[in-house]
Design a protein around this motif. Structure first.
Motif, short mmCIF file in Angstrom:
data_model
loop_
_atom_site.label_atom_id
_atom_site.label_comp_id
_atom_site.label_asym_id
_atom_site.label_seq_id
_atom_site.Cartn_x
_atom_site.Cartn_y
_atom_site.Cartn_z
N ILE A 17 1.46 -4.95 -9.52
CA ILE A 17 0.04 -5.16 -9.87
C ILE A 17 -0.79 -3.96 -9.42
N MET A 64 0.84 -1.20 0.00
CA MET A 64 0.00 0.00 0.00
C MET A 64 0.87 1.25 0.00
N ILE A 96 -5.11 -11.67 -11.91
CA ILE A 96 -5.19 -10.51 -11.04
C ILE A 96 -4.99 -9.22 -11.82
N LEU A 97 -4.22 -9.35 -12.92
CA LEU A 97 -3.96 -8.15 -13.70
C LEU A 97 -5.23 -7.67 -14.38
N LEU A 118 1.18 -8.86 -18.89
CA LEU A 118 2.21 -9.81 -18.46
C LEU A 118 1.62 -10.80 -17.46
N VAL A 175 -3.44 0.51 -10.77
CA VAL A 175 -4.77 0.76 -10.20
C VAL A 175 -4.79 2.15 -9.56
N VAL A 206 2.04 -4.09 -17.86
CA VAL A 206 1.80 -4.88 -16.66
C VAL A 206 0.52 -5.68 -16.76
N TYR A 207 -0.50 -5.08 -17.43
CA TYR A 207 -1.78 -5.76 -17.54
C TYR A 207 -1.68 -7.06 -18.33
N ASP A 256 -3.89 -12.60 -4.34
CA ASP A 256 -3.63 -13.42 -5.53
C ASP A 256 -2.75 -14.62 -5.17
N ASP A 258 -9.78 -1.14 -11.40
CA ASP A 258 -9.25 0.21 -11.32
C ASP A 258 -10.21 1.17 -12.02
N MET A 282 -6.05 -6.31 -3.08
CA MET A 282 -6.37 -7.09 -4.28
C MET A 282 -5.17 -7.94 -4.69
N ALA A 283 -4.01 -7.33 -4.73
CA ALA A 283 -2.84 -8.06 -5.20
C ALA A 283 -2.37 -9.10 -4.19
#
Lengths: 535, 387
Positions: free
Chosen positions: A415, A340, B2-3, A379, A419, A376-377, A476, B10, A472-473
């Motif tokens: 991740i 965070m 998760i991405l 990968l 966001v 990043v989204y 996972d 988001d 959220m991350a």
């Protein structure tokens, strides 16, 4: 007073360094993986063919998306047409699958639909496989689609409903003539998102697949790394998934409707012109029951575990497994808090940097920064985990918990940062429009402006988005499964190990701990940040 | 996953953020912000800085606690670290008792680390290489010891094996055997689906209505065992056998423990285990409802072995532990908690109702043969199961 050139330079160089730091979070592990794969003497590998992986990944994604759309639209329609008090409860219940980590849904599947649930009751001999994967995907995505398409009904002017009433349009006719044209653009984007979600799914396929036949890109990467010890094939799979996902993302962006898409609010005002439908009321009740079922199941099972412990019925292995929960909780909390903080700092600086670049006329640089962030989204999280495994292997730091913990935080940050950026950029732009000139006139620049204008105005959205990103991350499984060890494991990893050992009941207590941790943390930040005052 | 979840959420938070922001901004116009800046900012900044400082302190303390964990573990470092499979270290497995016995003997501290299934020991060694912290590995079998030798990490043992009583001659100079058994399909005798237990592998394959739980040959030594067993009996026709079995497989589990738990839970009619498995239910649980199928064609032999690593910082202690494994006391513990046959005379002796060795041929490939052909066999298995 105007900003000096030096202060602008300092800001730009700080932004540049932070951008580089962020990109190094995925560049370093990827580079390490590349180096590592070259140093391995890969003799013979048991590789599941790429075309079969692609075929199954596509099949399950298409089926999951189709079913999710069907049920998602049904849920949205029911909620809109249920004008009783049930509607609010139904809408709130839609949030439950969104806040529950996927692994906890998979765990509850065992109790509800697996051999300990309906499958056992009806004597279904092979509950695992495609049907199990689809059921979890549909549960997760139908509520997501419903949540995303609900705002479509806001778009219809009241006149539409009056005309519909005058024309006596009901049921199917009303849906076809009035509602579907409104919902269509929302459904389009939701479907694309849902498809991506299913395409990159790991946990349900990994836990409920039951056969190598049900292999997706993500599970194949896991097998390549953990079972076959083949980083080269893992890289090939990662790149393939990345390319396919990029194509899908580009297609979405290219073909998405131009009209505004204010998804996420999910709030529809009560419209008296929409007639209450008895079927919608029944369906809303069913929706509430379905959405609450996993949480309730986990609550019941966790209570049973506690009762067994109190009554002394738990085996020694069970007690030993139970004893791992506090340490996993500590690791999870540390990951959430650290992630965070890093998400907040990096996200804030990167968002400010992007806006500054745009304002200063470096649109291309800003766009490149945004596009790199978007990487990043696409990968696979597992590839990033594999990259960290390579870092650990190359440095030989197997025994250090600190490096594994750093990997946890790095993956979570990676991740979470996008966001945070996407959450605060619109607010930042708005803030700049409203108070930018005023701040300039008052001579507030740089750190002064951050302290006196930006932070007070943005802290709520910053803290909330960073907290959400961390939570959220950290929930996972895929990102951490390759790098965790016996000494350092997060709660999702512990749940997975408990499930693998068929300690389902004890896993339910871990799952409840995870869900409560997330909820309590989000609520704490909500109150701590002062968001409740603004509400 | 998760991405993509992030992508959607988001956007969600973007919407939420805008709402919150608008509400906040509605409260204050230009005049208000001036007032706000002059009166409240300093208080808010102080509060915010205090809050951030608190969070930072928590984070730093967290890091310190992790570091402290590391330090603790250093001060409490065991003298001997052993990698083995999960069921070996389970409370009902032989691990805890063996550790207790050996610690009393050596006045040292021993730690056994369960790394899921036996084949994961190999994977773990590949990953860690010479940086591994293990001194000893327990649980690789006659199918996999050659592959482990090829890693170049296993040291030659210095253990006296003259007392061995084994179905085959043991030739490895790196691994020592500590138990052996024969793979078999175990079933519950009260199961109505099994009317007439099969007496040949051929009959078993031709059954239609019964279900099986098997282990993954890529992760489990038992899984590799069934692949080798079918290969030994059916050779080139193995793929066809797998094709016939495929429809009856409920799930493929990563290890033996998971498969057996599922079987006991009632998820299948048969589970791939050992001829000695019913002995556990009979002796430990006083339950004679379990039995194993005996096939005329023969049963595949599994010899479990242990070895010392070259990188061990305590080679003498590691060697002593290996020697301890073949003592009469350790053999008795292993036979009655790992439920496999002992490799030498156990003391105390085995209970009278411990099952006799099956009077059928013991089948096996040499470790070198398995290492050479394993990939081909598993690839064929993968091809059939993915049809």
């Amino acid at each position: 007073m105007l900003p000096t050139h030096s202060s602008a330079r300092v800001f730009l160089s700080t932004g540049g360094i932070v951008s580089l730091l962020f990109f190094s979070l995925f560049a370093v592990p990827l580079l390490a993986l590349l180096l590592w794969s070259q140093s391995q003497n890969a003799a013979e590998h048991l590789n599941y063919p790429l075309y079969k992986i692609l075929r199954f990944t596509l099949t399950q994604s298409v089926l999951s998306t189709g079913l999710s759309l069907f049920f998602g639209l049904g849920i949205a329609w029911s909620i809109v047409h249920c004008q009783s008090g049930l509607r609010k409860v139904a809408m709130l219940s839609l949030l439950l699958p969104l806040v529950m980590p996927v692994i906890t849904i998979c765990l509850s599947w065992n109790f509800l639909l697996g051999t300990q649930g309906l499958a056992g009751y009806f004597g279904i001999k092979r509950p695992y496989g495609l049907s199990a994967i689809l059921s979890v995907h549909v549960f997760l995505n139908m509520t997501l689609i419903a949540w995303l398409v609900l705002p479509a009904w806001r778009k219809a002017p009241e006149g539409y409903w009056r005309i519909a009433q005058m024309l006596n349009l009901t049921g199917w006719q009303l849906w076809r003539q009035l509602e579907w044209p409104l919902v269509k653009p929302y459904a389009y984007r939701s479907v694309a998102l849902c498809f991506l979600f299913c395409f990159t799914s790991f946990t349900p396929v990994f836990l409920l697949g039951g056969s190598p036949k049900y292999t997706t890109f993500e599970t194949a990467i896991y097998t390549a790394m953990r079972v076959n010890f083949d980083p080269v094939y893992a890289l090939i799979l990662g790149i393939s998934q990345f390319l396919i996902c990029t194509v899908i993302i580009v297609m979405i962006l290219k073909n998405s409707p131009k009209q505004s898409f204010d998804m996420g609010r999910g709030v529809i005002f009560s419209n008296k012109l929409i007639a209450t439908n008895w079927m919608a009321t029944i369906l809303s009740t069913v929706i509430i029951l379905i959405c609450a079922a996993p949480l309730v199941t986990i609550l019941i099972q966790a209570s049973n575990t506690v009762m067994s412990l109190v009554e002394g019925h738990l085996s020694e292995t069970g007690i030993e497994t139970l004893a791992s929960i506090p340490k996993a909780l500590q690791t999870t909390m540390m990951t959430i808090i650290s992630a965070m903080l890093t998400c907040l700092c990096l996200g804030w600086v990167l968002a400010a940097f992007k806006l500054k670049l745009t304002r200063q006329g470096y649109q291309k640089v800003a766009l490149t920064q945004e596009m790199l962030g978007g990487v990043v989204y696409a990968l696979p999280a597992l590839i990033m985990g594999a990259g960290w495994l390579a870092v650990i292997s190359l440095t030989g730091l197997w025994k250090s918990s600190v490096i594994i913990y750093l990997a946890f935080v790095s993956l979570t940050t990676l991740i979470g940062v996008p966001v945070v950026i996407r959450s605060i950029v619109p607010a930042y732009e708005q803030l700049q429009k409203q108070y930018g000139k005023l701040a300039e006139q008052l001579g507030l620049f740089g750190w002064q402006k951050i302290r006196k204008v930006d932070w007070p105005q943005l802290k709520v959205i910053l803290l909330l988005s960073a907290a959400y990103a961390g939570v959220m991350a950290s929930g996972d499984l895929g990102a951490f499964i390759l790098i965790s060890n016996e000494q350092l494991q997060t709660l999702p990893i512990l749940i997975q190990r408990q499930m693998a050992g068929y300690h389902h009941q004890i896993a339910s207590l871990s799952a409840l701990t995870l869900i409560l941790t997330h909820m309590v943390w989000l609520l704490a930040v909500y109150f701590f940040s002062g968001a409740w005052r603004q509400q | 996953m998760i991405l993509t979840l992030g992508t959607c959420l988001d956007n969600t938070s973007e919407g939420m953020g805008t709402v919150i922001y608008h509400r906040a901004s509605q409260q204050g116009r230009d005049m208000k912000i001036l007032n706000y800046l002059s009166k409240k900012t300093s208080v808010l900044i102080r509060q915010s800085v205090a809050k951030i400082a608190t969070i930072s302190v928590i984070a730093v303390l967290s890091m310190m606690s992790i570091h402290a964990d590391d330090t603790d573990s250093l001060s409490d470092t065991p003298d001997l670290k052993i990698y083995t499979y999960d069921s070996f270290v389970a409370d009902w497995g032989p691990g805890p008792k063996l550790v207790e016995l050996f610690e009393a003997q050596c006045q040292c501290k021993v730690e056994m680390i369960g790394v899921t299934d036996a084949l994961n020991i190999l994977t773990r060694l590949r990953f860690e290489g010479e940086d591994t912290e293990a001194d000893v590995i327990i649980g690789l079998d006659n199918n996999t010891i050659h592959e482990a030798d090829e890693l170049g990490l296993i040291a030659k043992h210095d253990v006296d094996l003259t007392a061995l009583e084994m179905p085959i001659e043991w030739s490895s100079d790196t691994f020592i055997p500590f138990d052996y058994g024969y793979f078999a399909f175990v079933y519950n005798k009260t199961n109505e689906n099994i009317k007439k237990p099969a007496t040949t592998f051929a009959d078993f394959i031709s059954e239609k209505d019964t279900t099986i739980i098997m282990q993954d040959p890529r992760t489990s030594s038992v899984g590799l065992g069934i692949v080798s067993w079918i290969q030994k009996i059916y050779g080139e026709k193995s793929a066809e056998v797998w094709r016939q079995l495929n429809d009856r497989i409920v799930t493929i589990s990563p290890g033996w423990g998971e498969a057996y738990s599922l079987f006991l839970q009632g998820d299948s009619d048969y589970v791939l285990s050992y001829t000695t498995s019913p002995a556990y239910h009979l002796i430990a649980e006083d339950d004679d409802n379990y039995a194993s199928l005996t096939f005329e064609e023969g049963h595949y032999l599994q010899i479990e072995a242990a070895a010392r690593l070259k990188t061990s910082k305590r080679p003498k202690l590691a060697n002593d532990f290996l020697q301890f494994l073949v003592t009469a006391e350790a053999q008795s513990t292993i036979a009655q908690s790992n439920w496999m046959y002992p490799v030498s005379e156990p003391k105390p002796a085995m209970p009278e109702n411990y099952p006799e060795k099956p009077q059928v041929p013991g089948l096996y490939f040499t470790s070198e043969e398995v290492t050479e052909d394993k990939t081909k066999w598993i690839q064929s298995w993968l091809d059939v199961l993915s049809e």
